[in-house]
Design an enzyme around this catalytic site. Sequence first.
Site, PDB file in Angstrom:
ATOM      1  N   ASP A   1      -5.741 -21.233 -41.414  1.00 48.38           N
ATOM      2  CA  ASP A   1      -6.892 -21.431 -40.530  1.00 48.38           C
ATOM      3  C   ASP A   1      -6.584 -20.988 -39.105  1.00 48.38           C
ATOM      4  OD1 ASP A   1      -5.097 -23.487 -40.089  1.00 48.38           O
ATOM      5  OD2 ASP A   1      -6.589 -25.090 -40.091  1.00 48.38           O
TER       6      ASP A   1
ATOM      7  N   HIS B   1      -6.105 -20.442 -47.159  1.00 42.40           N
ATOM      8  CA  HIS B   1      -5.563 -20.967 -48.408  1.00 42.40           C
ATOM      9  C   HIS B   1      -6.442 -22.092 -48.936  1.00 42.40           C
ATOM     10  CE1 HIS B   1      -4.307 -24.564 -46.291  1.00 42.40           C
ATOM     11  NE2 HIS B   1      -3.759 -23.796 -45.364  1.00 42.40           N
TER      12      HIS B   1
END
Length: 519
Positions: A395, A128
């Site tokens: 992540d 993101h």
Amino acid sequence: MPPSAPILSILPLVAAVVVALLAVQYSRTSQCIASDGPSQHAGYFEYECAGKPHHATWQSWWHPQQLLHTGQGQTSARGAGRVTKDWNILYHLGGNGPWVEKIESVVEGGIAPPDGCDVTQVHMMARHAERYPTPAAATRMTKMLNKITNNTITLRGDLAFANNWQLFWSDDSQIAQLTSTGPFSGTLGAFTTGVRLRTRYLHLLTKARSQFARIRFWASDSPRVIDTARHFGTGFFGMDWQNFSNLEVISESSKLGGDTLTPGDTCLKYVEDSDSGHDYGYTALELFRATYLGDVRKRLLKQNPEMDFSDEDVYAMQEICGFEITVRGSSHWCDVFTKDEFLSFEYARDLLHFYRAGPGTRYGGTMGWLWLNATKNLLVQGPDVGPLFFSFVHDGDIAPMLTSLDIITDDQPLPLDKILHTRKWRKSQVSPMGGRIIFELLSCTVQGKSREESAGQYIRININDGITELSDCHSGPGRSCPLADFVGRVDRKGREFGDFREVCGLGEDAAERITFLHQ
């Protein structure tokens, strides 16, 4: 999921901001500046000078020397927030800061396809875009600031600015969501990424639109991930993206087994194993933090004897540096610390992700193989099954995939008592906010000694606009990996890491693979 009306209403403004920023920078540049090697501070407009849409340099979109804080009346002998020829704080924020291109261990020659090669299929796994801190980090920052504001003393020295400093979010509804202000805005960054990749892969978009009534792309079920995909979609597909493309949101439920974008939520043993699972990353972080934060506390205490900060307070100050940059474009907190202290912060963050979801946990490669294997199967089938595959995640989902790919794995576990400066695993360059790993299927025609042309297919890996070779498979054009060798390699890694359901302690009724990744 179609974008909401408010989002649509601001998109023209977002586009205008991009154009305006570029125009302002262009007015400052009277001529094209040629690149002079790997320096990340020269040639801000090389993109326009390159004459083709494959230039990687992120300075062609931003001008960090002018955007980052340089004092504004405050002076510091440390100056970790200042940008110099050899130092840029954005490369040492441990994933807490804006997107930067990968400059360590990249293949020379840039990201244009090698001569004689065309990109025929693309797969991307992207984090993101830039966001506000998550609740845990926000709590640390608020707690530290309350300690300052509830005290009647006037801070001196490196912390003098904090007497009048205010938090960079206005209400708690912004926590963990994309940032929408400043030059490193997450909403703008996602849109800009879409425009950049549209420029680079327009021929594939044209092909996809001729093949499919609707082009699928995917996001895990988190507001910041979904919003990133929406803004990216607007930049890549266009303002009317919802008319001919489908954003499919994949649940982050723990019940999905292997049919997921977020295997860290479905791998039961990984969640429960405190010794070598998810939580060990935080243990590694705390162990290393203890090696350097004590000295920082002593320095700040010497300047302000009435204010005794904890290790967690000091760590929160370092966290603020990156997060505030993503909101305001700069941060006074960066200059509270020395460059060496930020190298330690960066390493602490690297340890967190190395041992939480990367090569440092026995579950990382198994979890990451799910998406890698699904992608491998599509690469084998080739462009006929679709030329474009975009997945948006966190992540913590990128680290396992990179582990399974075995592309930046160190020869030894990262030590917890000292910095391994020669390490390959650098989160700031691998998965900053907006970080992306792109797999390109290259179709190449090579002129041989017999002057007969032979065609070949190769896999090239682009990590944040830095072409990165596989250590044991790089014999193709531009250090790419022959497709057949790549397939064998992925299959071998799957056998080495083990069956997802077995490793994760799931029953035979659990899904064993990804099924949704197709056009």
